[in-house]
Motif scaffolding. Structure first.
Motif, PDB file in Angstrom:
ATOM      1  N   PRO A   1       0.838  -1.195   0.000  1.00  0.00           N
ATOM      2  CA  PRO A   1       0.000   0.000   0.000  1.00  0.00           C
ATOM      3  C   PRO A   1       0.878   1.253   0.000  1.00  0.00           C
ATOM      4  O   PRO A   1       1.948   1.271   0.596  1.00  0.00           O
TER       5      PRO A   1
ATOM      6  N   GLU B   1      -4.327  -4.150 -11.459  1.00  0.00           N
ATOM      7  CA  GLU B   1      -4.761  -3.265 -10.372  1.00  0.00           C
ATOM      8  C   GLU B   1      -6.195  -2.794 -10.592  1.00  0.00           C
ATOM      9  O   GLU B   1      -6.965  -2.641  -9.650  1.00  0.00           O
TER      10      GLU B   1
ATOM     11  N   ARG C   1      -5.832   1.711  -7.122  1.00  0.00           N
ATOM     12  CA  ARG C   1      -4.804   2.731  -6.913  1.00  0.00           C
ATOM     13  C   ARG C   1      -4.416   3.414  -8.219  1.00  0.00           C
ATOM     14  O   ARG C   1      -3.497   4.223  -8.242  1.00  0.00           O
TER      15      ARG C   1
END
Length: 166
Positions: free
Chosen positions: A47, A74, A86
């Protein structure tokens, strides 16, 4: 399972993407060896990782590159398993264009859900998804690749016969 790889020599960057268990790693490894390219296996990043910068740096490497998974995952797995991605679609657009500028192609690797589940079980996955979950992931990749096709070349490779048990 290895598909004919004659097409691969025409590209400097090849991105293999698809559901876990579809056959990306097997194809990416064979392709990298076949065209004498660097193999980049993209794993889950921690993260807070700046994915745009990470992939821009990878795409700036010299020579031929073969990605075993890349930034597109992703946009599939992030929303499904973390509730968010993200990367934005604008980020995706920028990165897709970077691949294209490197004489690149995207390879959408897929297989019937039952085959994918058997492969995941055979390799001892801790989380063995049910068929509906696999179909959902595969469907999200189908949607994503419809968008990618508007910007880049996409080759579809099915790693098992579609009439097999699903």
């Amino acid at each position: 399972m290895i598909a004919n790889l004659d097409w691969a020599g025409s590209y400097d960057t090849i991105v293999f993407e698809g559901c876990d268990g579809a056959g990306k790693t097997t194809l990416a490894e064979a392709t990298a060896q076949n065209i004498n390219a660097s193999l980049i296996h993209s794993t889950l990043t921690p993260p807070g990782t700046d994915l745009v910068t990470t992939y821009h740096c990878l795409l700036q490497r010299a020579g031929r590159l073969v990605f075993d998974r890349c930034f597109l995952s992703e946009l599939v797995y992030g929303p499904l398993y973390r509730g968010h991605t993200r990367l934005t679609y604008q980020n995706m657009d920028t990165l897709v264009r970077h691949v294209v500028a490197r004489n690149g192609i995207f390879v959408h690797v897929t297989a019937p859900a039952g085959v994918i589940r058997q492969r995941l079980a055979a390799r001892g996955e801790q989380h063995l998804p049910d068929l509906d979950e696999i179909k959902l992931v595969c469907g999200r990749y189908d949607e994503l690749f419809r968008a990618v096709r508007t910007m880049a070349k996409v080759l579809l490779i099915t790693t098992d016969h579609p009439d097999e048990d699903t």
